[in-house]
Each structure stands twice: as C-alpha cells, then as structure tokens.
Design a protein around this motif. Structure first.
Motif, PDB file in Angstrom:
ATOM      1  N   GLY A  67     -10.815  -6.541  10.852  1.00 29.33           N
ATOM      2  CA  GLY A  67     -12.108  -7.099  11.200  1.00 29.33           C
ATOM      3  C   GLY A  67     -13.277  -6.236  10.782  1.00 29.33           C
ATOM      4  N   LEU A  68     -13.142  -4.939  10.910  1.00 27.33           N
ATOM      5  CA  LEU A  68     -14.196  -4.022  10.468  1.00 27.33           C
ATOM      6  C   LEU A  68     -14.317  -4.017   8.947  1.00 27.33           C
ATOM      7  CD1 LEU A  68     -13.438  -0.875  12.668  1.00 27.33           C
ATOM      8  CD2 LEU A  68     -15.265  -2.532  13.043  1.00 27.33           C
ATOM      9  N   ALA A  69     -15.502  -3.686   8.460  1.00 29.67           N
ATOM     10  CA  ALA A  69     -15.650  -3.495   7.019  1.00 29.67           C
ATOM     11  C   ALA A  69     -14.792  -2.328   6.538  1.00 29.67           C
ATOM     12  CB  ALA A  69     -17.115  -3.270   6.672  1.00 29.67           C
ATOM     13  N   SER A  70     -14.517  -1.382   7.449  1.00 26.84           N
ATOM     14  CA  SER A  70     -13.683  -0.224   7.104  1.00 26.84           C
ATOM     15  C   SER A  70     -12.260  -0.391   7.640  1.00 26.84           C
ATOM     16  CB  SER A  70     -14.287   1.042   7.717  1.00 26.84           C
ATOM     17  OG  SER A  70     -14.256   0.967   9.146  1.00 26.84           O
ATOM     18  N   SER A  71     -11.808  -1.610   7.795  1.00 27.50           N
ATOM     19  CA  SER A  71     -10.513  -1.864   8.435  1.00 27.50           C
ATOM     20  C   SER A  71      -9.353  -1.293   7.621  1.00 27.50           C
ATOM     21  CB  SER A  71     -10.310  -3.364   8.623  1.00 27.50           C
ATOM     22  OG  SER A  71     -10.006  -3.980   7.386  1.00 27.50           O
ATOM     23  N   ARG A  72      -8.225  -1.192   8.272  1.00 33.46           N
ATOM     24  CA  ARG A  72      -7.041  -0.656   7.601  1.00 33.46           C
ATOM     25  C   ARG A  72      -6.596  -1.555   6.442  1.00 33.46           C
ATOM     26  NH1 ARG A  72      -3.364   2.792  11.428  1.00 33.46           N
ATOM     27  NH2 ARG A  72      -4.956   3.850  12.672  1.00 33.46           N
ATOM     28  N   LEU A  73      -6.645  -2.868   6.650  1.00 35.72           N
ATOM     29  CA  LEU A  73      -6.240  -3.768   5.570  1.00 35.72           C
ATOM     30  C   LEU A  73      -7.210  -3.687   4.399  1.00 35.72           C
ATOM     31  CD1 LEU A  73      -5.097  -6.950   7.547  1.00 35.72           C
ATOM     32  CD2 LEU A  73      -3.641  -5.399   6.231  1.00 35.72           C
ATOM     33  N   ASP A  74      -8.509  -3.594   4.695  1.00 38.68           N
ATOM     34  CA  ASP A  74      -9.490  -3.433   3.616  1.00 38.68           C
ATOM     35  C   ASP A  74      -9.215  -2.169   2.815  1.00 38.68           C
ATOM     36  OD1 ASP A  74     -11.932  -5.269   3.258  1.00 38.68           O
ATOM     37  OD2 ASP A  74     -11.679  -5.236   5.425  1.00 38.68           O
ATOM     38  N   ASN A  75      -8.991  -1.069   3.514  1.00 34.11           N
ATOM     39  CA  ASN A  75      -8.779   0.200   2.824  1.00 34.11           C
ATOM     40  C   ASN A  75      -7.483   0.215   2.024  1.00 34.11           C
ATOM     41  OD1 ASN A  75     -11.172   1.359   3.665  1.00 34.11           O
ATOM     42  ND2 ASN A  75     -10.280   2.213   5.528  1.00 34.11           N
ATOM     43  N   ALA A  76      -6.467  -0.495   2.526  1.00 32.49           N
ATOM     44  CA  ALA A  76      -5.173  -0.467   1.847  1.00 32.49           C
ATOM     45  C   ALA A  76      -5.100  -1.458   0.692  1.00 32.49           C
ATOM     46  CB  ALA A  76      -4.062  -0.763   2.854  1.00 32.49           C
ATOM     47  N   LEU A  77      -5.550  -2.712   0.908  1.00 26.61           N
ATOM     48  CA  LEU A  77      -5.318  -3.768  -0.073  1.00 26.61           C
ATOM     49  C   LEU A  77      -6.523  -4.084  -0.937  1.00 26.61           C
ATOM     50  CD1 LEU A  77      -3.078  -4.330   2.261  1.00 26.61           C
ATOM     51  CD2 LEU A  77      -2.974  -6.597   1.243  1.00 26.61           C
ATOM     52  N   VAL A  78      -7.733  -3.929  -0.397  1.00 30.59           N
ATOM     53  CA  VAL A  78      -8.935  -4.298  -1.149  1.00 30.59           C
ATOM     54  C   VAL A  78      -9.522  -3.075  -1.852  1.00 30.59           C
ATOM     55  CG1 VAL A  78     -11.239  -5.312  -1.010  1.00 30.59           C
ATOM     56  CG2 VAL A  78      -9.393  -6.200   0.433  1.00 30.59           C
ATOM     57  N   ARG A  79      -9.774  -2.002  -1.100  1.00 31.29           N
ATOM     58  CA  ARG A  79     -10.294  -0.787  -1.719  1.00 31.29           C
ATOM     59  C   ARG A  79      -9.179   0.063  -2.320  1.00 31.29           C
ATOM     60  NH1 ARG A  79     -13.374  -0.663   3.172  1.00 31.29           N
ATOM     61  NH2 ARG A  79     -15.561  -1.175   2.811  1.00 31.29           N
ATOM     62  N   GLY A  80      -7.997   0.035  -1.699  1.00 34.06           N
ATOM     63  CA  GLY A  80      -6.913   0.912  -2.120  1.00 34.06           C
ATOM     64  C   GLY A  80      -6.211   0.433  -3.363  1.00 34.06           C
ATOM     65  N   ASP A  81      -5.098  -0.294  -3.185  1.00 30.94           N
ATOM     66  CA  ASP A  81      -4.359  -0.725  -4.376  1.00 30.94           C
ATOM     67  C   ASP A  81      -4.980  -1.941  -5.054  1.00 30.94           C
ATOM     68  OD1 ASP A  81      -3.518  -2.906  -2.798  1.00 30.94           O
ATOM     69  OD2 ASP A  81      -1.674  -1.870  -2.211  1.00 30.94           O
ATOM     70  N   GLN A  82      -5.993  -2.551  -4.416  1.00 30.86           N
ATOM     71  CA  GLN A  82      -6.771  -3.652  -5.007  1.00 30.86           C
ATOM     72  C   GLN A  82      -5.894  -4.823  -5.425  1.00 30.86           C
ATOM     73  OE1 GLN A  82      -9.735  -2.359  -7.866  1.00 30.86           O
ATOM     74  NE2 GLN A  82      -9.999  -0.399  -6.810  1.00 30.86           N
ATOM     75  N   THR A  83      -4.894  -5.103  -4.602  1.00 31.16           N
ATOM     76  CA  THR A  83      -4.034  -6.252  -4.867  1.00 31.16           C
ATOM     77  C   THR A  83      -4.517  -7.519  -4.162  1.00 31.16           C
ATOM     78  OG1 THR A  83      -2.614  -5.555  -3.031  1.00 31.16           O
ATOM     79  CG2 THR A  83      -1.985  -4.848  -5.248  1.00 31.16           C
ATOM     80  N   ALA A  84      -5.457  -7.365  -3.233  1.00 29.38           N
ATOM     81  CA  ALA A  84      -6.025  -8.516  -2.530  1.00 29.38           C
ATOM     82  C   ALA A  84      -7.530  -8.533  -2.756  1.00 29.38           C
ATOM     83  CB  ALA A  84      -5.712  -8.438  -1.040  1.00 29.38           C
ATOM     84  N   SER A  85      -8.102  -9.734  -2.859  1.00 35.42           N
ATOM     85  CA  SER A  85      -9.552  -9.833  -3.036  1.00 35.42           C
ATOM     86  C   SER A  85     -10.273  -9.855  -1.703  1.00 35.42           C
ATOM     87  CB  SER A  85      -9.907 -11.085  -3.848  1.00 35.42           C
ATOM     88  OG  SER A  85      -9.426 -12.236  -3.202  1.00 35.42           O
ATOM     89  N   ASN A  86      -9.609 -10.291  -0.640  1.00 33.35           N
ATOM     90  CA  ASN A  86     -10.188 -10.210   0.691  1.00 33.35           C
ATOM     91  C   ASN A  86      -9.088 -10.252   1.731  1.00 33.35           C
ATOM     92  OD1 ASN A  86      -9.928 -13.159   1.739  1.00 33.35           O
ATOM     93  ND2 ASN A  86     -10.905 -13.377  -0.263  1.00 33.35           N
ATOM     94  N   VAL A  87      -9.382  -9.709   2.897  1.00 30.26           N
ATOM     95  CA  VAL A  87      -8.436  -9.670   4.007  1.00 30.26           C
ATOM     96  C   VAL A  87      -9.187  -9.989   5.279  1.00 30.26           C
ATOM     97  CG1 VAL A  87      -6.903  -7.964   2.941  1.00 30.26           C
ATOM     98  CG2 VAL A  87      -8.826  -7.201   4.349  1.00 30.26           C
ATOM     99  N   SER A  88      -8.454 -10.320   6.324  1.00 32.10           N
ATOM    100  CA  SER A  88      -9.086 -10.558   7.621  1.00 32.10           C
ATOM    101  C   SER A  88      -8.050 -10.392   8.712  1.00 32.10           C
ATOM    102  CB  SER A  88      -9.695 -11.964   7.689  1.00 32.10           C
ATOM    103  OG  SER A  88      -8.674 -12.951   7.662  1.00 32.10           O
ATOM    104  N   ALA A  89      -8.535 -10.180   9.927  1.00 34.87           N
ATOM    105  CA  ALA A  89      -7.684 -10.173  11.113  1.00 34.87           C
ATOM    106  C   ALA A  89      -8.551 -10.573  12.290  1.00 34.87           C
ATOM    107  CB  ALA A  89      -7.045  -8.816  11.343  1.00 34.87           C
ATOM    108  N   ASP A  90      -7.951 -11.277  13.244  1.00 36.99           N
ATOM    109  CA  ASP A  90      -8.738 -11.787  14.358  1.00 36.99           C
ATOM    110  C   ASP A  90      -7.829 -12.044  15.544  1.00 36.99           C
ATOM    111  OD1 ASP A  90     -11.235 -12.987  15.505  1.00 36.99           O
ATOM    112  OD2 ASP A  90      -9.965 -14.767  15.561  1.00 36.99           O
TER     113      ASP A  90
END
Length: 948
Positions: free
Chosen positions: A327-350
C-alpha cells in the motif's frame, strides 16, 4: 525527437545544490553512466501521538420516539450543514433472488417521493446542495449533501419524505426506468478491463448462501425478475426510522436539531427491526486458482483471503500489514517487483474491512512479455518474508503517520466528519469509534502485525490470474417477452403532509482575503488563510502543461514530471517515498493541458521538513538512468493498457479530430504520448525539458494554510528563494491561428465483446478559456452538465439507455472544446446519437431555456457557493484558476450577483453563438458487428478504425 541545444553539464549545475555529492560509475559500451545520489539525512516529523491528538469531532446524540438516532456536530466555519442519512441495510441483507435490491433502492429514492414527486436531485440541486450523492455497499446505504443553512428545512423535508412517504411514487414505470439505469451502470463497470474478475473472487471465497458472496450491484437476472410488490416490500421491511441514523454536521446546534428532526421525522412510523445478516469468516478447504481471459494488455496475478471485520482486534494489524506489503509508495512489493527486479509494472495490497468480514488481497501486473510464474513466485516470497520476520517499527510508523494525516485532512469537510460519526455508530455502536481505531493504529506493534498475518494468511488462498484473450460470454439482461404484462401491485394510499418549506435568502460567499508576497528571486506568492484544520497546501505552478509537448515528441513533458517524483540528487525513489510517509506529507507533480504543478499537502506541524522535500523534488530531480528505464517500461505498459480501456481509446482519438494533429491541443489530454516518443526518449531530453519549463522565472506559488502569510514567507524563502533560473531560455507554446473545419461524422473504433458503447462527440468553440464563460456555462447546465440536463434526462431518466451522459465546456486557456461523453447500452448506440443530436438541435433552434430551468440553475449555482469553497483544497484550486484565466481576486464573490442577473434569453444566445452540432465529430468505441448497422442508419459518414 526534437533537438535541444542545451548543455547537460550546465543544466545539472543549475538544478543541483552545491552541497550535492554525485558518484558516477563508468558506463559499459552502449549504456549510460550510472548516477548515484548520496542520500540526505532523514527528515524528522512530529511524533505520531501529536498527530493523533489533533483528531477530534465533538458530538451529541438523541433518539426520536420512533427509534431514529440523530447525531449533531457543531462547526461554525461556514453557513452550511451536512445532512447524512445512513440506513442499516446493504447488499449482505439481500436474500437469494433479490440481489441488487439495496442498490436499486438507492436509485429509486432519488427519483422523488409522494410529496415531492420530481427528482430529489433536482430539488436538492436547486437548494444549493454540494457533495450530493448516495452510495450502497455490503453493509449500508447512505445519502448525503451539504446545504446552506436556509435550505436545511427543505432538505430535511425531502429526506424524511423519502424515508416515510416514498412508495406512492414508485410505480411500474419508475421501477422499469431505474432498473434499466442500474443495468447500464453494471454494463459500464463490467465493460472495463478486469471488470468481471471481482465476481469470480467473491464466488470462490464464499460458499453459496453467504451474505457477502454476491456483488452489491446484483445480477441481471435478479434485477429483471424484480416485481413491483417485491420491491416495495423490501422497502417496507428495511427503511424504517428505527433502522436509520441521521447526522447533522455544521452550522447547527442540538436544540435546533431536536426541533427540526421531530418536526420532519417524528411522525414516521417505526418499521420492522432489521438485524444485519450474520456472517462467518469462511476458510477454503484447499487453495483455489482461477485463470480468466479478458481483453487486457497485461497479465494480472492476485491472491485473496477472507479476514475479520472492522470490529475485530486483528483488523488494524492486518490493514497495517497490507500497507507495508503493497500500500505504501515504499512498500515491500514495490521495492521488490517494481523498483527492484522490475518484473511488474504495478503492485497493490489492501485489507478492506466491512462489518462482518474483510478481504485481504495483493496483486501484481506482469510487465508485458514477462514471466508470470516468476512474478507470482516473487510476490509470494515477499509476503512469506514479511510473515516470517515481521515488519520494522519504522515501517509501522510510516503507515500510522500517513493514516493520521489523512484523517486530519478528512475533518476539513463537515460531511467528512458526519461520515466518521455515522460509520462508528452504525457498525460499532460508537460514534467515537474513529478515535479507537486511531489509537489502535498508534499502538500497533510489529509482533501484532506479524501474528495477525500469520493467523489469517496461512490459510488456503484464492489465486486469480487474468490473462489477455477472448472474454467469456457476457450475461446480458433478458429482453422483455412480447406483450408481457407486469404483475400488478396494490394501490398505495398517499399521505398528505404540510407543504414543503421554502428556502430563505442565502448570503453571498465570503471568500478568504487574498494576500501576496514576492520571494527574493522574484517568485510571486498568492496566499489565503484557512484555519479549519492544521493543514497547509502548496502548489507551485508553471506555465507549461501537456501543450508544452511538440507534435513530434508527445509524452516528453509527462515523463519528465513522473521522473521528478522518482528521486532527487540527494534522495532516491525509495528514500523520497519514505520521507513523505514519515512526515504524513503528500507530494505530487502533474499537469493539465495548460499548466504544470508540484503540489504539497502537509500537516502544518511538519511543514518545514515537508517544504524541504517539495523543494528537493522541484529543484533537484536526479533523472537517474535506471529510473528512466524503469518508468519507460511502465509508460509503454500503460500505453498498451490504454488500448484496452474504452474511455482512454476515445480520449486519444477525439482531440486530433477536433483540433488537428499540429495543434498543442490536438493530442490526448492525458499527456501520456506515443510509443515511438517514449521509446526514443533520452535522459538528456528530460533534463532539458525540466530546464525549459520547471524554473523560477516561469513559476508562481499558491498557498492555503492555517498559518499567517508573515509566518509562511520565511519558510517559502528558505525552500525556493535561492533558486536561480538557468541561462537557457524558458519554453514557449505556439497555437495556430486557424483550426481545421469539421463536419458531422462518425469514427467507429472496433472493440469486440463490448456490452456497452462509449460515445464521445465534440467540436472546438469560438472562444478561449480567458473569455467570460459564465453565461455559456449556465446555459450548458441546462443542456449538458446538470443531472437533469436535457441530454441526461433524455438518455438516462427517460429512455434508461445510459448510467449518465454529460456535455461539457472544457475551459482550455487557448481554445475551448465542447465534449459529449455518453456511455450507452450497445443495442441503442445509433438511436442514442440520434437522440443527442435531436436534443441539441431542439435546444439551439426552438426550445431554449424554460423559466423553471433558469430558476433551478440560478438557485443551484448561487446557493451552492458556500459549500463549493469549504476546504483549503477548494480555495487553493480557486486561487490557481483565477491566475490561469486572468480573473480578479474577488471573482468568486461576484458570481452570485452576476448569476442572479442572467435571463433565459442571454443563456439561449450564449449557447447558440457557441455550439453547433453540425460540427460535432463523433467517436464511438464499441463492438462494430453490433454497432455499425445502427450508425449507418443515421445518414452520417462512418469510418471504422481498429484500436490504435
């Protein structure tokens, strides 16, 4: 790409502070040098406890003899009152065969009542209501509006009439019409990419018969089958005063509220007691995986569980865990998949918590061409690590600070406070539940988050993968059998009441005084004070916008703005996100067609470090090569997604047809550009774009704060006063003097399997945004923008072919377009265009504004002014609009007198001088196999295109 003769080194010297330390890594052959920013020290904000202590809504409560519970909150900041009515009935209370009834009644209750047979929206709009709407969800149905004090009694009469005296107005014709409107609302939602996936998720997570298994909007079959008597009985059983809550929030006190509530609601008889449906939290016997096909551009992977409802002690820890996960802009999924290995274009959790149950879910959209299985494994591993090791205290603090800041901002509107009190009383029998929830957030520990996630997310999971492909057959509404006769219903005996009260004189708006200052580098500051909540809003505007793009390089400006949010020379993208979260601040950089802005919303307690962050974003963007490549991939994925969305498809097609491709307005108003431009874009282009447009000699600061200007000016000077303009010239925009002539024609864009068609039509008007458009806008309220406008009343409220239709005068600064937006059921596409053309021709040629329409428009526009500038965000928007369109500071205070002076003849003349339907170009996005024969019958030229 356009050529920019700008020295990259010179530009970096201007936008980078002298203290910045850059580290350059050698480039490999064919690749840019890596640029790494040395991270600045973290900015410190006020303790969370200090923010939480600021959230308070004093209230009193009483109950009428018929069981209606009333909450009163006094707020004298403006002469307005929010009236919020909450019914203890939602879709979870619907029995099998009656799905969608609660939502259907949301519509029926806006359609008029026995002693006010015209639309309640019409009456309330004329009363000056702002924020007027109603919603339905699993657990409740609510209706709300904010009205000027002299309109309060009439508003209470209307709300009480539909609570106690509705059914005489709900006949077969009304039921059939609103049933059709609801079914078109369902089509409109389902027609979107991934639009059918939520149905599959609910059906998988809940067993047959569970109250939360079906969607709130219901099924086409159940809506088709609803008889008039069945629908009326549903109302009799669920909507009594003892099953409702009314909150009055604003310029009112409890003695006045008692008198008025007894006067208008006291005679309504009690109804049956509705005990909300009990609902357990089901656990799947084993993991379930669905693979769905849809007309989407990206594979989306999601996981979901049922979890406890909002009153359970685990609700807050699960919500915090979801924010940390995705949910955060600095979330774990963002850091791993979007900023990190860049295999996802967007992520979310709720974690969405309802009264009885909740949903915990997380998802990732796979980068086009990527390995979906690898993304799924990676996202699951991120969750597993969070569950195994728990979150950090810093992550929790950032979540809680953001949550508290949003709560403080939500208290600015009297209706926001009304909603918080009503929710607490309805779901938890405690209007102060929001305080308990805040306290739970402030006290939550890493161990609690970890324990809650381990308890609920270790159970079998529902997994869903939505892949590009042919969508399954869509379940449409049944066609009525020829000659079918509806089942007759009993006659309703209407009950006469005293006449509806009239509305007294509504005083003119008292817009805050506008003050100005100038920073040492010449930047002008435009300021107004708002002391309702301790919040400061800042916008630094630049004369740019998406019109700054050149015809051959569409998308450069928006990419530059996006990159500004992804790291500075002293903070990388993750550090920048974390800094905002720690401060409870929100920084956004964006644009309209005419203007570019960097916006800050901050709790005033943390204003100094928040301004430091805003200045860093504006002055020192890094445009780091790795971030450029990451956002390039995201933008290309986004452009592919636009080709799956009806609204985006139409919005890309229409502007060049109206303006011509060489006009700065002849491109998609989204500013997202083209694949060719985004693919070829370089970091040098972005740096040069920033130097051209985002600069102090092209800037103006707008501020609305609880602090006085004298206290703010030194803070703004510290953040922006030393900012120097680059030596290169600032950008300019050139608009052609002449536009291509247009004639009525249709461009049909084929989108197979569309249950609904989207009609976009428009033409460029012979005026600019700096012209005085008040008279034209008043005329167009009657024709195109009001709920009861000619076109919406025809296609929605008479024919039932659409969920909503609008024709809008879009106030672009250089040349103003008129655009019609009409989503309609597919089998009525051609007749809908014919009906639209007929309405415009009739209005413009023979049947202009009626006395009733003039009175409704003038009353609504003048009485609604007080509620239109209730918040600091609304005031900030007014300051910026006044500057953009060259208006005086007292513009808002002149609106009432100018509007009251309008005549029907003036409105007719303004519309007829500007709007010509013979020049409209119509874009239709729909299934050509279904739609084209209907369009051919209209006698207009039809061009069929593929999605481009």
């Amino acid at each position: 790409m356009r050529r920019r003769l700008v020295s990259l080194a010179a530009v970096i010297a201007v936008i980078s502070p002298a203290s910045t330390v850059w580290a350059f890594s050698p480039a490999t052959e064919g690749a840019p040098a890596a640029i790494t920013a040395v991270q600045a020290a973290p900015l410190q904000g006020a303790p969370v406890s200090e923010l939480v202590a600021r959230v308070d809504i004093p209230w009193t409560q009483f109950e009428l003899d018929n069981g209606l519970r009333v909450i009163v909150h006094t707020d004298r900041k403006a002469p307005v009152v929010a009236v919020s009515v909450w019914y203890n009935v939602g879709s979870k209370d619907e029995p099998a065969g009656s799905t969608g009834f609660a939502h259907l009644f949301e519509h029926l209750m806006f359609g008029g009542s026995e002693n006010s047979p015209t639309s309640h929206i019409q009456a309330l709009s004329a009363a000056g209501a702002t924020g007027l709407n109603g919603t339905t969800w699993f657990d409740r149905t609510n209706y709300f509006q904010t009205v000027p004090v002299p309109a309060l009694e009439q508003t209470l009469f209307l709300e009480s009439d539909r609570m106690g005296y509705l059914l005489g107005q709900v006949g077969q014709e009304v039921l059939d019409l609103q049933r059709g409107v609801v079914q078109n609302e369902k089509r409109q939602r389902d027609n979107q990419p991934y639009g059918l996936s939520s149905y599959a998720q609910q059906e998988a997570l809940f067993p047959v018969g569970h109250p939360y298994r079906h969607s709130t909007i219901g099924s086409m079959a159940d809506l088709d089958a609803a008889s008039l008597e069945t629908v009326r009985n549903w109302f009799r059983e669920k909507y009594g005063p003892n099953n409702a809550i009314v909150v009055l929030s604003g310029d009112i006190d409890e003695p006045t509220a008692r008198t008025l509530m007894n006067k208008y609601f006291g005679s309504i008889a009690r109804g049956p007691v509705n005990t909300p449906a009990e609902a357990d939290i089901p656990t799947l016997a084993a993991p379930v995986q669905d693979v769905l096909k849809d007309r989407v551009a990206q594979t989306r992977i999601s996981r979901a569980w049922t979890v406890p409802g909002l009153n359970d002690p685990d609700a807050v820890p699960l919500a915090v865990g979801a924010s940390i996960l995705g949910g955060l802009a600095s979330s774990r999924l963002d850091n791993a998949l979007v900023r990190g290995d860049q295999t996802a274009s967007n992520v979310s959790a709720d974690s969405s918590n309802f009264q009885r149950v909740g949903f915990f879910s997380y998802s990732a959209s796979v980068k086009p061409g990527g390995d979906a299985a690898a993304v799924a494994a990676r996202m699951d591993a991120v969750l597993a690590d969070l569950m195994a090791n728990g979150p950090t205290q810093d992550e929790i603090d950032r979540v809680v600070t953001q949550y508290a800041a949003r709560r403080i901002q939500g208290l600015e509107q009297v209706n926001g406070k009304a909603n918080a009190l009503a929710e607490g009383l309805l779901y938890s029998n405690d209007p102060d539940f929001y305080k308990k929830e805040l306290a739970a957030y402030a006290a939550v520990t890493p161990a609690q988050v970890q324990a809650a996630m381990q308890k609920w997310l270790s159970r079998p999971v529902y997994s869903q993968i939505v892949e590009p492909g042919e969508r399954e057959a869509y379940v449409e509404a049944a066609a009525a059998p020829s000659g079918a006769t509806p089942v007759p219903a009993a006659e309703i005996q209407r009950v006469a009441r005293d006449p509806m009260p009239t509305i007294g004189d509504v005083s003119n708006i008292d817009f805050p005084d506008v003050q100005r200052a100038t920073l040492s580098n010449g930047i002008e500051v435009v300021y107004a004070q708002s002391t309702t909540v301790p919040v400061t809003r800042v916008a630094i505007d630049f004369d740019a916008g998406y019109a700054a793009d050149e015809a051959g390089s569409l998308g450069v400006h928006s990419m530059m703005l996006n990159l500004m949010e992804e790291g500075t020379t002293t903070r990388d993208s993750n550090a920048l996100a974390e800094a905002q979260e720690r401060l409870g601040a929100s920084i956004g950089v964006g644009a309209s067609m005419d203007s570019t802005a960097a916006n800050l919303t901050a709790v005033t307690t943390n204003l100094d470090p928040s301004l430091t962050l805003l200045a860093d974003v504006v002055r020192n963007p890094a445009f780091a090569p790795a971030e450029v490549e990451r956002l390039r991939a995201q933008r290309l994925a986004g452009l592919a997604n636009e080709k799956t969305q009806p609204g985006a498809i139409a919005a890309r097609a229409l502007p060049p047809l109206m303006y011509g491709e060489n006009s700065p307005y002849g491109r998609p108003f989204s500013g997202t550009g083209t694949e060719a431009t985004i693919t070829a874009l370089t970091r040098d282009d972005l740096v040069a774009e920033h130097a051209q447009w985002v600069r102090p000699d092209n800037a103006k600061l707008f501020v609305v704060s609880d602090l006085p200007l004298a206290e703010l000016t030194p803070k703004l000077e510290a953040a922006f006063g030393t900012w120097a303009a680059p030596a290169t010239p600032k950008g300019t925009k050139t608009f052609p003097a002449d536009l291509p002539a247009t004639t009525a024609r249709i461009v049909l864009i084929d989108r197979p399997q569309s249950p609904q068609s989207l009609i976009y039509g428009g033409a460029v008007l012979p005026m600019t945004g700096t012209d005085d458009l008040l008279t034209l806008n008043a005329a167009n309220a009657v024709l195109g923008t009001d709920f009861l406008s000619r076109i919406n009343a025809d296609l929605r409220e008479t024919k039932g072919w659409s969920y909503g239709v609008r024709g809008t005068v879009n106030q672009l600064k250089n040349r103003v377009p008129y655009i019609v937006n009409a989503p309609v059921q597919a089998n009525q596409t051609g007749p809908s265009i014919a009906a639209l053309i007929a309405q415009y021709e009739r209005f413009l040629e023979t049947d202009g504004v009626t006395p009733t329409e003039l009175e409704r428009t003038v009353n609504g526009d003048t009485r609604g002014l007080a509620g239109s500038y209730e918040t600091s965000g609304q005031i900030l928007g007014a300051l910026r609009s006044n500057a953009l369109y060259g208006r005086p500071d007292d513009y808002q205070e002149t609106l009432a007198s100018r509007t009251r002076a309008l005549t029907a003849a003036q409105l007719d003349a303004a519309a007829r001088a500007a709007i010509d339907p013979d020049q409209f170009v119509w874009v239709v996005v729909g299934d050509a196999a279904v739609v084209k024969p209907q369009l051919d019958a209209l006698g207009l030229p039809v061009e069929v295109r593929a999605i481009q």
